[in-house]
Every structure is written in structure tokens, then in C-alpha cells.
Write a protein that holds these residues in place. Sequence first.
Motif, PDB file in Angstrom:
ATOM      1  N   TYR A   1       0.831  -1.210   0.000  1.00 37.20           N
ATOM      2  CA  TYR A   1       0.000   0.000   0.000  1.00 37.20           C
ATOM      3  C   TYR A   1       0.861   1.255   0.000  1.00 37.20           C
ATOM      4  O   TYR A   1       0.380   2.349   0.234  1.00 37.20           O
ATOM      5  N   ARG A   2       2.111   1.061  -0.261  1.00 34.78           N
ATOM      6  CA  ARG A   2       3.077   2.119  -0.565  1.00 34.78           C
ATOM      7  C   ARG A   2       3.164   3.251   0.456  1.00 34.78           C
ATOM      8  O   ARG A   2       2.872   4.423   0.134  1.00 34.78           O
ATOM      9  N   PRO A   3       3.612   2.936   1.669  1.00 31.38           N
ATOM     10  CA  PRO A   3       3.915   4.019   2.612  1.00 31.38           C
ATOM     11  C   PRO A   3       5.138   4.779   2.110  1.00 31.38           C
ATOM     12  O   PRO A   3       5.846   4.301   1.228  1.00 31.38           O
ATOM     13  N   ASP A   4       5.382   5.957   2.676  1.00 32.62           N
ATOM     14  CA  ASP A   4       6.556   6.730   2.245  1.00 32.62           C
ATOM     15  C   ASP A   4       7.845   6.189   2.846  1.00 32.62           C
ATOM     16  O   ASP A   4       8.924   6.418   2.289  1.00 32.62           O
ATOM     17  N   GLY A   5       7.727   5.516   3.997  1.00 34.32           N
ATOM     18  CA  GLY A   5       8.944   5.000   4.604  1.00 34.32           C
ATOM     19  C   GLY A   5       8.652   4.165   5.833  1.00 34.32           C
ATOM     20  O   GLY A   5       7.515   4.088   6.308  1.00 34.32           O
ATOM     21  N   TYR A   6       9.723   3.560   6.337  1.00 31.80           N
ATOM     22  CA  TYR A   6       9.639   2.727   7.538  1.00 31.80           C
ATOM     23  C   TYR A   6      10.617   3.215   8.594  1.00 31.80           C
ATOM     24  O   TYR A   6      11.752   3.583   8.270  1.00 31.80           O
ATOM     25  N   VAL A   7      10.152   3.196   9.828  1.00 37.11           N
ATOM     26  CA  VAL A   7      11.017   3.461  10.977  1.00 37.11           C
ATOM     27  C   VAL A   7      11.414   2.107  11.551  1.00 37.11           C
ATOM     28  O   VAL A   7      10.547   1.285  11.881  1.00 37.11           O
ATOM     29  N   LEU A   8      12.720   1.874  11.639  1.00 34.40           N
ATOM     30  CA  LEU A   8      13.222   0.603  12.159  1.00 34.40           C
ATOM     31  C   LEU A   8      13.707   0.785  13.594  1.00 34.40           C
ATOM     32  O   LEU A   8      14.605   1.584  13.840  1.00 34.40           O
ATOM     33  N   PRO A   9      13.104   0.063  14.551  1.00 34.74           N
ATOM     34  CA  PRO A   9      13.493   0.241  15.947  1.00 34.74           C
ATOM     35  C   PRO A   9      14.716  -0.598  16.315  1.00 34.74           C
ATOM     36  O   PRO A   9      15.009  -1.606  15.669  1.00 34.74           O
ATOM     37  N   LYS A  10      15.399  -0.156  17.375  1.00 40.16           N
ATOM     38  CA  LYS A  10      16.497  -0.934  17.986  1.00 40.16           C
ATOM     39  C   LYS A  10      17.527  -1.406  16.966  1.00 40.16           C
ATOM     40  O   LYS A  10      18.005  -2.534  17.017  1.00 40.16           O
TER      41      LYS A  10
ATOM     42  N   VAL B   1      16.381  -5.000   5.314  1.00 39.67           N
ATOM     43  CA  VAL B   1      15.075  -4.389   5.068  1.00 39.67           C
ATOM     44  C   VAL B   1      15.081  -3.702   3.705  1.00 39.67           C
ATOM     45  O   VAL B   1      14.107  -3.787   2.941  1.00 39.67           O
ATOM     46  N   SER B   2      16.180  -3.051   3.388  1.00 36.92           N
ATOM     47  CA  SER B   2      16.271  -2.358   2.101  1.00 36.92           C
ATOM     48  C   SER B   2      16.091  -3.330   0.936  1.00 36.92           C
ATOM     49  O   SER B   2      15.386  -3.035  -0.038  1.00 36.92           O
ATOM     50  N   GLN B   3      16.709  -4.508   1.038  1.00 32.60           N
ATOM     51  CA  GLN B   3      16.565  -5.501  -0.044  1.00 32.60           C
ATOM     52  C   GLN B   3      15.128  -5.991  -0.158  1.00 32.60           C
ATOM     53  O   GLN B   3      14.618  -6.199  -1.256  1.00 32.60           O
TER      54      GLN B   3
ATOM     55  N   THR C   1      12.602   4.469  -3.558  1.00 31.16           N
ATOM     56  CA  THR C   1      11.706   5.565  -3.153  1.00 31.16           C
ATOM     57  C   THR C   1      11.155   5.387  -1.741  1.00 31.16           C
ATOM     58  O   THR C   1      10.792   6.364  -1.090  1.00 31.16           O
ATOM     59  N   ILE C   2      11.068   4.143  -1.265  1.00 29.71           N
ATOM     60  CA  ILE C   2      10.593   3.940   0.112  1.00 29.71           C
ATOM     61  C   ILE C   2      11.781   4.182   1.048  1.00 29.71           C
ATOM     62  O   ILE C   2      12.819   3.537   0.932  1.00 29.71           O
ATOM     63  N   LYS C   3      11.620   5.145   1.950  1.00 27.20           N
ATOM     64  CA  LYS C   3      12.735   5.591   2.780  1.00 27.20           C
ATOM     65  C   LYS C   3      12.834   4.801   4.080  1.00 27.20           C
ATOM     66  O   LYS C   3      11.879   4.151   4.505  1.00 27.20           O
ATOM     67  N   LEU C   4      13.988   4.916   4.725  1.00 28.80           N
ATOM     68  CA  LEU C   4      14.202   4.276   6.022  1.00 28.80           C
ATOM     69  C   LEU C   4      14.694   5.303   7.043  1.00 28.80           C
ATOM     70  O   LEU C   4      15.479   6.196   6.705  1.00 28.80           O
TER      71      LEU C   4
END
Length: 293
Positions: A86-95, A105-107, A122-125
Amino acid sequence: MKPRRALLFMPGDDRHKIEKGAALGVDAIIMDLEDGVALSRKQAARETIAAALQAVDFGQTERLIRINPPVGGGLYVADLEATAPYRPDGYVLPKVESAQQLRDVSQRLEQFESRFRWPEGTIKLLALIETARGVVNLREIAESDDRLVALIFGAEDLAADLGAIRTPDGWEVFYGRSAVVIHARANGIQPIDTIYPHLQNRTGLESETEQALYMGFTGKLAIHPQQVEVIQAVFTPSAEDVARAQHMIAAFRTHQAAGEGVFVFDGKMIDMPMIRAAEVVLARARTAGTLDV
Ligand code: COA
Ligand code: MG
């Protein structure tokens, strides 16, 4: 650079808060799948976020999702499977504790991008640094991947990991807080400060946010709508700040043309470092959208 002054968290299983966050004019919202969601509610939260991404109008607000920690056999793979389509703009990765976790995660995101024919990368981290190991490995983490746009400092988890006790001044986590700014800036990405948990203390929030600004952070996490306005205001230079920076830069150019590298402005010695600081004020204003040129 994209403005990320305030980033508002909400539990991913709470559609009402997602809709509320979408209507606030906040730079970013972070729909949580990690610690703000009970274990029994993870699947419901994934579905709520997937549905919201398809139906809610977020305007200019960046749509971020915090997944569970990217560790072997973790919940994060299901988090990505349920939400990435559903194409979020990015993901926040904890810890985050290693570069390898970000690359993993990038792969996975690259596979979604190729499956849906979205432009690659285009999907950011955004990586949360909130453990002792995360602080120790900041260098490799900050350099790890082109998707990485920000390092976020997490004081509460870090304090727990250190066996530290939180105090109002925050000296117990100051080394980690400062290290996040330095490593982010060394790699041209944004440093974002930790949450302020005292919901009723507006003055406390204001002074902690000002301290973050003075340290070089570009934004701060928020946990309640009332915190958004305070935070975004602190990270937006005032019209006077902008005018002063412009005057100083103009005076610098005049003196340079006359062969003078150092001069006096408003009773203070000005040379190159102060001019670079004035440029930062203008850059903050441009990012905030209050300065066009
Ligand atoms: N995002 C969006 N909307 C929020 C919000 C948030 N983080 N926090 C509160 N609201 C909404 C409430 O739903 C309520 O809406 P309504 O008036 O339409 O009913 C309104 O703002 C006022 O909320 P309030 O009653 O003051 O707070 P609360 O008691 O409902 O919630 C918290 C308090 C702490 C549970 C809530 O602020 C929250 O969930 N914060 C984020 C927690 C989180 O994500 N933690 C994980 C990362 S640290
Ligand atoms: Mg945490």
C-alpha cells in the motif's frame, strides 16, 4: 530536504488516531506496529494501517510505519508483507544495531518496488538508535544504505538498556543523544530527537525541543497532537531569525569584496563559522517552507 520537524506517533491499531494525525498538518506521522501495540493486536494493526493507507487523505504528511525490530525470525517480515503493497513513504526501524539490518530491510523493499514497478529506492528508512550497541555501531549504521534519510534518538529504551535512570536534565543519555547528531550530520542525513513523555508539561517540551534545536537536531518525535505545534514552531526559524541571517550574509559579502574575512556585526565578531550557521538558519526556513529562495 523533506521537512521532518515533528513526527507524530500513534498505535497502528487505532484508526481514529491515524485519521486525526492525518488532518493536523504535521510533517510526518508514524503508525506504530512495535511497542505501542499489544502482541495480540499486531495483525489487527497491520490491517488497520493497510486500510488507512488506501482510504485516508494524508495531504502533505509523510506516511511512516514503525515495524518490529529487524531481527531473525521476527515479526517485521509480516509487518512489511502486510503494509508495503500500500506504498507508505517510509519505515522506521526500531532498535537498529547493525548496518546489516538496514540492508536486509532495504533488499526486501527493493523486491516490493520491482514487483509493483515503483522507482527503486523511493521507500525511505529511518533508524531508531536506542540501545548501547546501536550507539556503539552508529558509524556503520549511518553509512549503511541510500534509503536511510534519518537517525532517530530513542532515550527511553536506551536508558533501560544502559541501566540508567531518567532525569529531567537527561545527562544519563547525553552521549548517545549527541552521537546521533554527529553521525547523522557526518553522513548528510537528518538527526531526530526522542519523545517527551510528559503530556501536560508544555514548558518542559518547549525547552527540551529548543535544546534539541541548539544541538543540531532537525526534528523531534511527538506522541500527542498538542505536542506537534510546539515542536514544529521551535524548528521553524522566525521571520526575525531569517532577516538577521540574511543581513549577516549580505554584510559578509560586502566585507569579503573589500578583502575583509572578519568583521563586527551587532557588536559581535563575525567570520566564516557564523556565516555557515546563518546559512543553516536559511536552510531550516527553506525546508519548513517559510523561505522561497
Ligand atoms: N495521534 C493522533 N491522535 C491522538 C494521539 C496521537 N498520538 N494521541 C491522542 N490523540 C487524540 C485522541 O484520540 C483524542 O481524540 P478525540 O478528541 O477526537 O477523541 C484527542 O487526541 C485527545 O486525546 P487525549 O484524550 O488527550 O489522549 P488519550 O488519553 O486518548 O491518549 C495516549 C493518550 C498517550 C495513549 C495517546 O496520546 C497516544 O496513543 N500516544 C501515542 C503513543 C504511541 O504511539 N507510543 C509508541 C511510540 S513512543
Ligand atoms: Mg522504543
